[in-house]
Write a protein that holds these residues in place. Structure first.
Motif, PDB file in Angstrom:
ATOM      1  N   MET A 197       0.821  -1.208   0.000  1.00  4.08           N
ATOM      2  CA  MET A 197       0.000   0.000   0.000  1.00  4.08           C
ATOM      3  C   MET A 197       0.857   1.261   0.000  1.00  4.08           C
ATOM      4  O   MET A 197       1.811   1.376   0.778  1.00  4.08           O
ATOM      5  CB  MET A 197      -0.910   0.039   1.235  1.00  4.08           C
ATOM      6  CG  MET A 197      -2.016  -0.980   1.222  1.00  4.08           C
ATOM      7  SD  MET A 197      -3.157  -0.687   2.615  1.00  4.08           S
ATOM      8  CE  MET A 197      -4.296  -2.059   2.387  1.00  4.08           C
ATOM      9  N   SER A 198       0.500   2.214  -0.865  1.00  3.78           N
ATOM     10  CA  SER A 198       1.079   3.548  -0.783  1.00  3.78           C
ATOM     11  C   SER A 198       0.433   4.269   0.398  1.00  3.78           C
ATOM     12  O   SER A 198      -0.542   3.786   0.979  1.00  3.78           O
ATOM     13  CB  SER A 198       0.826   4.322  -2.073  1.00  3.78           C
ATOM     14  OG  SER A 198      -0.570   4.510  -2.265  1.00  3.78           O
TER      15      SER A 198
ATOM     16  N   GLU B 171      -3.846   5.180   4.322  1.00  4.98           N
ATOM     17  CA  GLU B 171      -4.687   6.098   5.090  1.00  4.98           C
ATOM     18  C   GLU B 171      -6.161   5.729   4.955  1.00  4.98           C
ATOM     19  O   GLU B 171      -6.914   5.738   5.936  1.00  4.98           O
ATOM     20  CB  GLU B 171      -4.448   7.533   4.606  1.00  4.98           C
ATOM     21  CG  GLU B 171      -3.105   8.095   5.066  1.00  4.98           C
ATOM     22  CD  GLU B 171      -2.800   9.466   4.489  1.00  4.98           C
ATOM     23  OE1 GLU B 171      -1.865  10.123   4.965  1.00  4.98           O
ATOM     24  OE2 GLU B 171      -3.518   9.872   3.539  1.00  4.98           O
ATOM     25  N   LYS B 172      -6.568   5.374   3.738  1.00  5.55           N
ATOM     26  CA  LYS B 172      -7.960   4.950   3.526  1.00  5.55           C
ATOM     27  C   LYS B 172      -8.236   3.639   4.265  1.00  5.55           C
ATOM     28  O   LYS B 172      -9.315   3.449   4.838  1.00  5.55           O
ATOM     29  CB  LYS B 172      -8.253   4.782   2.039  1.00  5.55           C
ATOM     30  CG  LYS B 172      -9.716   4.435   1.741  1.00  5.55           C
ATOM     31  CD  LYS B 172      -9.968   4.331   0.257  1.00  5.55           C
ATOM     32  CE  LYS B 172     -11.456   4.126  -0.027  1.00  5.55           C
ATOM     33  NZ  LYS B 172     -12.031   2.959   0.675  1.00  5.55           N
TER      34      LYS B 172
ATOM     35  N   ASN C 115       2.357  -7.303  -8.344  1.00  6.05           N
ATOM     36  CA  ASN C 115       1.573  -6.326  -7.599  1.00  6.05           C
ATOM     37  C   ASN C 115       2.503  -5.440  -6.772  1.00  6.05           C
ATOM     38  O   ASN C 115       3.721  -5.647  -6.746  1.00  6.05           O
ATOM     39  CB  ASN C 115       0.508  -7.016  -6.727  1.00  6.05           C
ATOM     40  CG  ASN C 115       1.109  -7.957  -5.687  1.00  6.05           C
ATOM     41  OD1 ASN C 115       2.138  -7.650  -5.071  1.00  6.05           O
ATOM     42  ND2 ASN C 115       0.470  -9.103  -5.478  1.00  6.05           N
ATOM     43  N   GLN C 116       1.930  -4.450  -6.086  1.00  9.09           N
ATOM     44  CA  GLN C 116       2.750  -3.486  -5.374  1.00  9.09           C
ATOM     45  C   GLN C 116       3.581  -4.132  -4.269  1.00  9.09           C
ATOM     46  O   GLN C 116       4.752  -3.778  -4.077  1.00  9.09           O
ATOM     47  CB  GLN C 116       1.868  -2.379  -4.778  1.00  9.09           C
ATOM     48  CG  GLN C 116       1.274  -1.463  -5.833  1.00  9.09           C
ATOM     49  CD  GLN C 116       0.204  -0.549  -5.260  1.00  9.09           C
ATOM     50  OE1 GLN C 116      -0.861  -0.390  -5.833  1.00  9.09           O
ATOM     51  NE2 GLN C 116       0.465   0.070  -4.129  1.00  9.09           N
TER      52      GLN C 116
ATOM     53  N   VAL D  46       3.520  -0.015 -10.640  1.00 11.65           N
ATOM     54  CA  VAL D  46       4.846   0.597 -10.648  1.00 11.65           C
ATOM     55  C   VAL D  46       4.769   2.037 -10.150  1.00 11.65           C
ATOM     56  O   VAL D  46       5.604   2.488  -9.362  1.00 11.65           O
ATOM     57  CB  VAL D  46       5.459   0.532 -12.061  1.00 11.65           C
ATOM     58  CG1 VAL D  46       6.693   1.426 -12.172  1.00 11.65           C
ATOM     59  CG2 VAL D  46       5.828  -0.912 -12.404  1.00 11.65           C
ATOM     60  N   LEU D  47       3.755   2.776 -10.589  1.00  8.12           N
ATOM     61  CA  LEU D  47       3.593   4.170 -10.169  1.00  8.12           C
ATOM     62  C   LEU D  47       3.443   4.265  -8.650  1.00  8.12           C
ATOM     63  O   LEU D  47       4.144   5.046  -7.982  1.00  8.12           O
ATOM     64  CB  LEU D  47       2.384   4.792 -10.860  1.00  8.12           C
ATOM     65  CG  LEU D  47       2.026   6.224 -10.459  1.00  8.12           C
ATOM     66  CD1 LEU D  47       3.119   7.190 -10.903  1.00  8.12           C
ATOM     67  CD2 LEU D  47       0.674   6.622 -11.054  1.00  8.12           C
ATOM     68  N   ASN D  48       2.542   3.485  -8.071  1.00  7.81           N
ATOM     69  CA  ASN D  48       2.328   3.536  -6.627  1.00  7.81           C
ATOM     70  C   ASN D  48       3.554   3.058  -5.853  1.00  7.81           C
ATOM     71  O   ASN D  48       3.846   3.559  -4.757  1.00  7.81           O
ATOM     72  CB  ASN D  48       1.094   2.722  -6.245  1.00  7.81           C
ATOM     73  CG  ASN D  48      -0.198   3.462  -6.533  1.00  7.81           C
ATOM     74  OD1 ASN D  48      -0.288   4.666  -6.335  1.00  7.81           O
ATOM     75  ND2 ASN D  48      -1.197   2.745  -7.019  1.00  7.81           N
TER      76      ASN D  48
END
Length: 411
Positions: free
Chosen positions: A36-37, A42-43, A164-165, A210-212
């Motif tokens: 998780m980013s 936070e969510k 995945n992340q 990749v972005l996160n």
């Protein structure tokens, strides 16, 4: 609905579907917080009914102190730690192979799914730098690769899936942790100084994950890396380069490998879809952002040196013409042969001559030092020895063998 309620509901539904079964709760898959980013976490905490600042606290424990046990997170209430233990986990990919070279290079092979084919590689390369010891981690973004560049070992394994992340950040987590395993928790420090998204796969074809992941690398609550020290390398997915302009500011590298479309179509097939004119224009748009703090001051050009293929003097002259209006630094990469590869490594003299031509034309041009040869540190080499789900490598070997037979028969 909170994550805990969702988990409880899932168990209840499963029990109702099997009324004759003993009343025994089925295990519920936990949420992997490593993936998780900060906005996502936070969510996650808000959905649990907690304050969102808890996200930053947990992220620091995970990414800065490399703690995976919620019980060790001493600035979080016992009640919340118990709740997290039930519904969440912090889990890096499984290490199935690791090897540390005598030159300091470290390599891991991670299992990211079921079967021998679900493997990816990560390589850490240390180097002395004027600012101190630099540890650069080359991270994979996909299991295999769909682009099938002709000189690439990974491409011969075919494509299985995106990472995945958690699987992407897990590579960075493990590389840092490898230096900290025996260090007391509160004395641990982040050891990796630079990241390059340059491992197995095409990062821009796994864009969101990749972005996160890169956002987490830059986040001060996680790894706090400078945007100049996080680099994304692409073979040239032009629309996604343009999307990056809006989404993130990191360094950009281009896997060029040929200075004209005819040769690049052969070496890097995605060039047929996004030819050099489009690619160079996208790079120019990417570095057009104003501001002294931007990492987009230049593009790094990666150019693998293939004996007799792309290393002639005329190729160097074509490079000069191609890049004349693009602020760039050029990195010449000696080819790492793999079994049945149809190419050889350019001679040292040929590489140095190529470099001199580019340097004399005003380009900053370096030759990448070959590292980790004793542990197959070139990306895809080791995985390729144990996994090939699509049989692409086997087909490639037959093709090369047939070509060699024709050459022999012709004398």
């Amino acid at each position: 609905m909170s994550t805990e309620v969702v988990a409880t509901s899932a168990v209840s539904d499963a029990q109702q579907q099997s009324p004759s079964a003993p009343t025994q709760q089925k295990s519920v898959e936990k949420v992997n917080l490593l993936g998780m980013s900060r906005p996502q976490m936070e969510k996650f905490f808000e959905d649990m009914g907690e304050k969102k600042f808890r996200a930053g606290q947990v992220m620091k424990w995970m990414h800065q102190f490399f703690v995976t046990d919620f019980a060790e997170m001493t600035n979080i209430s016992g009640k919340l730690r118990e709740k997290l233990e039930k519904i969440a986990e912090i889990k890096a990919p499984e290490v199935v192979h690791k090897n540390y070279s005598k030159d300091g290079t470290r390599k891991w092979v991670f299992r990211v799914g079921e079967g021998a084919g679900s493997l990816v590689e990560t390589v850490l390369i240390p180097a002395e730098h004027r600012s101190g010891l630099r540890r650069t981690l080359c991270i994979s973004s996909q299991v295999g690769c769909a682009l099938d560049c002709s000189f690439c070992s990974t491409g011969k394994q075919g494509f299985q899936r995106d990472l995945n992340q958690a699987e992407i950040i897990g590579q960075l987590w493990m590389a840092n942790y490898s230096y900290m395993e025996d260090v007391p928790v509160l004395e641990r420090e982040r050891s990796v100084t630079n990241v390059v998204m340059m491992g197995m796969g095409e990062p821009l074809l796994n864009y969101d994950a990749v972005l996160n992941s890169m956002r987490t690398m830059l986040d001060d609550f996680a790894y706090g890396m400078s945007k100049r020290r996080v680099t994304l390398s692409t073979s040239g997915v032009v629309p996604k380069i343009d999307q990056m302009v809006k989404d993130i500011d990191v360094a950009l590298a281009i896997s060029l490998h040929a200075p004209n479309d005819e040769l690049r179509n052969e070496l890097v097939p995605i060039n047929k879809k996004y030819p050099l004119e489009q690619l160079i224009a996208a790079c120019q748009r990417y570095i057009a952002k104003d501001g002294n703090e931007s990492s987009r001051k230049h593009v790094t050009i990666e150019y693998v040196m293939l004996d007799g293929v792309n290393d002639h003097p005329e190729h160097a002259q074509q490079m000069i013409k191609l890049l004349k209006n693009l602020p760039s630094k050029i990195n010449l990469i000696p080819f790492n042969p793999f079994p049945h590869a149809p190419y050889g490594r350019s001679s040292r003299n040929r590489i140095i001559s190529f470099q001199k031509t580019l340097s004399d034309a005003g380009f900053v041009c370096t030759i990448r030092q070959t590292r980790g040869d004793d542990i197959d540190a070139a990306c895809g080499q080791l995985v390729g020895q144990v996994a090939d789900r699509t049989r692409r490598a086997e087909q490639w070997k037959k093709k090369v063998a047939a070509k060699n037979e024709i050459l022999r028969s012709q004398g």
